[in-house]
Scaffold this motif. Structure first.
Motif, mmCIF file in Angstrom:
data_model
loop_
_atom_site.group_PDB
_atom_site.id
_atom_site.type_symbol
_atom_site.label_atom_id
_atom_site.label_comp_id
_atom_site.label_asym_id
_atom_site.label_seq_id
_atom_site.Cartn_x
_atom_site.Cartn_y
_atom_site.Cartn_z
ATOM 1 N N ASP A 1 102.725 9.951 -75.861
ATOM 2 C CA ASP A 1 101.816 10.744 -75.513
ATOM 3 C C ASP A 1 101.121 11.416 -76.697
ATOM 4 O O ASP A 1 99.982 11.872 -76.728
ATOM 5 N N GLU A 2 101.969 11.472 -77.886
ATOM 6 C CA GLU A 2 101.579 12.020 -79.121
ATOM 7 C C GLU A 2 100.159 11.048 -79.709
ATOM 8 O O GLU A 2 100.311 9.919 -79.749
ATOM 9 N N GLN A 3 99.132 11.891 -79.867
ATOM 10 C CA GLN A 3 97.869 11.239 -80.272
ATOM 11 C C GLN A 3 97.506 11.738 -81.657
ATOM 12 O O GLN A 3 97.511 12.585 -81.956
ATOM 13 N N ASN A 4 96.838 10.852 -82.212
ATOM 14 C CA ASN A 4 96.088 11.233 -83.644
ATOM 15 C C ASN A 4 94.718 12.001 -83.137
ATOM 16 O O ASN A 4 94.493 12.156 -81.991
ATOM 17 N N VAL A 5 94.234 12.570 -84.268
ATOM 18 C CA VAL A 5 93.000 13.447 -84.260
ATOM 19 C C VAL A 5 91.800 12.714 -83.425
ATOM 20 O O VAL A 5 91.061 13.334 -82.623
ATOM 21 N N GLY A 6 91.834 11.571 -83.608
ATOM 22 C CA GLY A 6 90.650 10.938 -83.189
ATOM 23 C C GLY A 6 90.948 10.400 -81.536
ATOM 24 O O GLY A 6 90.144 9.980 -80.842
ATOM 25 N N GLY A 7 92.041 10.858 -81.071
ATOM 26 C CA GLY A 7 92.371 10.694 -79.603
ATOM 27 C C GLY A 7 92.900 9.167 -79.363
ATOM 28 O O GLY A 7 92.934 8.898 -78.297
ATOM 29 N N TYR A 8 93.004 8.226 -80.381
ATOM 30 C CA TYR A 8 93.763 7.074 -80.046
ATOM 31 C C TYR A 8 95.376 7.302 -80.125
ATOM 32 O O TYR A 8 95.881 8.097 -80.854
ATOM 33 N N PRO A 9 96.095 6.360 -79.399
ATOM 34 C CA PRO A 9 97.543 6.570 -79.259
ATOM 35 C C PRO A 9 98.039 5.889 -80.743
ATOM 36 O O PRO A 9 97.581 4.897 -81.481
ATOM 37 N N ASP A 10 98.647 6.693 -81.376
ATOM 38 C CA ASP A 10 99.547 6.373 -82.600
ATOM 39 C C ASP A 10 100.559 5.182 -82.286
ATOM 40 O O ASP A 10 100.461 4.254 -83.108
ATOM 41 N N THR A 11 101.194 5.436 -81.363
ATOM 42 C CA THR A 11 102.422 4.223 -81.115
ATOM 43 C C THR A 11 101.553 3.184 -80.194
ATOM 44 O O THR A 11 101.019 3.211 -79.313
ATOM 45 N N ARG A 12 101.977 1.856 -81.081
ATOM 46 C CA ARG A 12 101.682 0.554 -80.242
ATOM 47 C C ARG A 12 102.784 0.010 -79.295
ATOM 48 O O ARG A 12 102.551 -0.947 -78.371
ATOM 49 N N ALA A 13 104.015 0.370 -79.979
ATOM 50 C CA ALA A 13 105.210 -0.440 -79.461
ATOM 51 C C ALA A 13 106.449 0.374 -79.727
ATOM 52 O O ALA A 13 106.632 0.741 -80.840
#
Length: 359
Positions: free
Chosen positions: A44-56
């Motif tokens: 759920d935690e996203q970076n400023v650009g709105g993309y998911p930080d976590t991939r796996a």
């Protein structure tokens, strides 16, 4: 080199099929709702650009995969870059050669550039390179013009660039994290395995990746043909977990011993000259002494945890007291932060103490 062997129907971890007895035992001991919520929070935690930080995220306890989730576009077959988690793999390759008697921990490191009469770098040992206490000057910060940037993105021969570093401190007296140091280790492994890209790659594949079940794993070479041990290992989340399991299982995989207990004990011994007991031999340690309260690498994780860690918040965390491995892979942009202490500690809290092995 022969191609990577295909995914098999063998039981996890050598294959991908769950073992029902192990799965049931692990599930019985954990808090399923809390674990699912903790994994969800990491996505759920996203970076400023709105993309998911976590991939796996992948969690193993009691020998079973108890949580596994991927961001859209990624799955269990996607190789992901470990960045500096690669250092721990390169340390393991050095360990195999030490176990074989090919390399000696306390002999002068076999670096040709340091063989000149009176060169003080000639006293640097393999042990000191492994523990980041060589005394070599190397600026690790990732700013234009610094050593790490010049090495990783400009140098055709990364080991040669690192070997040219001057001595800044007497060997064994000062700790300084350095990707250059690990690429010196890479070149040492390269020469010890025949001095060719084919020889080094075959050694990594036959002695580590295949026996550990890490079928997807590869390390990208630089232009000189040396694998970039500081930064460029790619593997699926399951194979990063298998690397963690090799350490959790005391150097054994597939019923065979790959690494000696002596090597593992050395790799997990805090470097004496480090200002805190947080680094071993190409592995991060989560220890804290009485005088260093609040200075663990991951403050809310168990103190026996140890980690392979990389840029953009890649981590393979091994927790012996919980018989567990937690893998997080992602892409946190520069200047932003994924709170791996918060998220990994929540995952660990949902797990049980070490699960009793199934008879």
């Amino acid at each position: 080199l022969k191609p990577l062997s295909p995914l098999s129907a063998r039981p996890w971890p050598q294959g991908d099929q769950p073992v029902p007895a192990l799965q049931a035992a692990a599930e019985a001991h954990l808090d399923r709702a809390a674990l699912d919520a903790a994994v969800q929070a990491a996505f759920d935690e996203q970076n400023v650009g709105g993309y998911p930080d976590t991939r796996a995220i992948l969690v193993v306890q009691g020998g079973a995969i108890v949580a596994e989730r991927y961001a859209p576009g990624f799955d269990q077959n996607t190789r992901m870059l470990g960045w500096s988690a690669t250092k721990s793999i390169m340390g393991t390759l050095v360990g195999l050669l030490v176990d074989d008697g090919v390399l000696k921990l306390d002999a002068p490191a076999p670096v040709p550039e340091w063989k000149g009469a009176g060169d003080p770098r000639g006293a640097i040992t393999l042990r000191q390179l492994l523990t980041m206490s060589s005394g070599l000057a190397f600026v690790e910060s990732y700013k234009p013009g610094n050593d790490s940037i010049r090495m990783l993105f400009e140098a055709g021969d990364m080991g040669a660039l690192a070997a040219a570093s001057p001595l800044e401190h007497a060997p064994g007296t000062f700790w300084s994290y350095s990707s250059g140091t690990t690429n010196l280790l890479s070149r040492i492994v390269f020469e010890a395995t025949g001095g060719t890209l084919e020889g080094m790659t075959r050694f990594a594949q036959q002695r580590l990746f295949e026996p550990a079940g890490m079928r997807s794993a590869l390390i990208e070479p630089d232009e000189s043909g040396v694998l970039v041990g500081s930064s460029y290992a790619y593997a699926t989340a399951r194979d990063w977990a298998r690397y963690g399991l090799l350490h959790l299982n005391h150097g054994q995989a597939g019923g065979k011993r790959l690494l000696s207990q002596e090597w593992l004990d050395f790799a997990l011994t805090p470097t004496p000259v480090s200002p805190r007991p947080s680094y071993g031999a190409q592995l991060w340690l989560n220890r804290a002494e009485a005088t260093e309260v609040g200075r663990k690498v991951l403050q809310d994780m168990p103190p026996d945890a140890f980690m392979a860690m990389g840029h953009n918040h890649q981590i393979v965390a091994v927790i012996p007291s919980q018989d567990a491995v937690i893998v997080r892979l992602g892409w946190t942009p520069e200047g932003q932060k994924f709170d791996w202490n918060k998220h990994l500690s929540r995952i660990a809290a949902a797990l049980a103490p070490a699960v009793e092995p199934v008879k």
